[in-house]
Design a protein around this motif. Sequence first.
Motif, PDB file in Angstrom:
ATOM      1  N   VAL A   4      18.462  39.202  15.710  1.00 48.05           N
ATOM      2  CA  VAL A   4      17.566  40.768  16.084  1.00 48.05           C
ATOM      3  C   VAL A   4      16.551  41.037  15.637  1.00 48.05           C
ATOM      4  CG1 VAL A   4      20.942  41.526  15.144  1.00 48.05           C
ATOM      5  CG2 VAL A   4      17.740  40.139  13.203  1.00 48.05           C
ATOM      6  N   GLN A   5      15.711  42.088  15.960  1.00 46.81           N
ATOM      7  CA  GLN A   5      14.756  42.771  16.059  1.00 46.81           C
ATOM      8  C   GLN A   5      14.489  43.140  14.082  1.00 46.81           C
ATOM      9  OE1 GLN A   5      14.306  46.085  19.173  1.00 46.81           O
ATOM     10  NE2 GLN A   5      13.499  44.207  19.420  1.00 46.81           N
ATOM     11  N   PRO A   6      13.838  43.018  14.216  1.00 49.84           N
ATOM     12  CA  PRO A   6      12.808  43.523  13.062  1.00 49.84           C
ATOM     13  C   PRO A   6      13.264  44.737  12.230  1.00 49.84           C
ATOM     14  CG  PRO A   6      11.225  41.754  13.741  1.00 49.84           C
ATOM     15  CD  PRO A   6      12.174  42.336  14.093  1.00 49.84           C
ATOM     16  N   GLY A   7      14.179  45.194  11.058  1.00 50.29           N
ATOM     17  CA  GLY A   7      15.334  46.273  11.119  1.00 50.29           C
ATOM     18  C   GLY A   7      15.695  46.500  10.924  1.00 50.29           C
ATOM     19  N   GLY A   8      16.884  45.165  11.841  1.00 49.18           N
ATOM     20  CA  GLY A   8      18.142  45.352  12.564  1.00 49.18           C
ATOM     21  C   GLY A   8      19.027  45.383  11.332  1.00 49.18           C
ATOM     22  N   GLY A  55      18.732  44.935  -2.112  1.00 44.30           N
ATOM     23  CA  GLY A  55      19.010  46.413  -1.829  1.00 44.30           C
ATOM     24  C   GLY A  55      18.684  46.634  -0.216  1.00 44.30           C
ATOM     25  N   ARG A  56      18.822  45.323   0.258  1.00 44.67           N
ATOM     26  CA  ARG A  56      18.717  44.809   1.638  1.00 44.67           C
ATOM     27  C   ARG A  56      20.421  44.739   2.003  1.00 44.67           C
ATOM     28  NH1 ARG A  56      15.700  42.093   4.347  1.00 44.67           N
ATOM     29  NH2 ARG A  56      15.132  41.065   2.489  1.00 44.67           N
ATOM     30  N   PHE A  57      20.586  43.805   1.668  1.00 45.35           N
ATOM     31  CA  PHE A  57      21.862  42.686   1.246  1.00 45.35           C
ATOM     32  C   PHE A  57      22.981  43.528   0.602  1.00 45.35           C
ATOM     33  CE2 PHE A  57      19.912  38.455   3.121  1.00 45.35           C
ATOM     34  CZ  PHE A  57      18.685  39.781   4.501  1.00 45.35           C
ATOM     35  N   GLN A 111      26.910  41.970   4.116  1.00 42.72           N
ATOM     36  CA  GLN A 111      25.702  43.211   5.345  1.00 42.72           C
ATOM     37  C   GLN A 111      24.447  42.801   5.058  1.00 42.72           C
ATOM     38  OE1 GLN A 111      27.776  45.108   7.642  1.00 42.72           O
ATOM     39  NE2 GLN A 111      25.615  45.839   7.791  1.00 42.72           N
ATOM     40  N   MET A 112      23.829  42.505   6.092  1.00 42.64           N
ATOM     41  CA  MET A 112      22.042  42.185   6.097  1.00 42.64           C
ATOM     42  C   MET A 112      21.588  44.193   6.541  1.00 42.64           C
ATOM     43  SD  MET A 112      22.097  38.237   6.328  1.00 42.64           S
ATOM     44  CE  MET A 112      22.486  38.628   8.387  1.00 42.64           C
TER      45      MET A 112
END
Length: 123
Positions: free
Chosen positions: A12-16, A71-73, A87-88
């Motif tokens: 995946v791309q950064p931010g994906g 905060g992200r996962f 979920q990432m």
Amino acid sequence: QVQLVESGGGLVQPGGSLRLSCAASGIIFSFSDMGWYRQAPGKQRELVAVIHSGAVIRSGGNVNYADSVKGRFTISRDNAVNTVYLQMNNLKPEDTAVYYCHTDGPYKSGDYWGQGTQVTVSS
């Protein structure tokens, strides 16, 4: 006979975003704590997130995360299908690693690992 099978990794791309799944068999899933670990090349394996079974009342709640992913996962579980998820979101290149599912079984009765799934974050 215990099996943990991860899926959902990829490029995946950064931010994906990606969602990893771990299907468990051979254990009483609802009584087992589940965790996600990751290992990047040249680094030690680290705990990413853990979700407890709920069999023991915990004042701090049933979910914990490494500071690097807070905060992200999001870790979650569905006891009806014996599956734990990760979920990432907002993925960073630093998240690139092999991600492993783990359980110690009910009341720490064992030590079981999945085969791992590769997550690569790159442009």
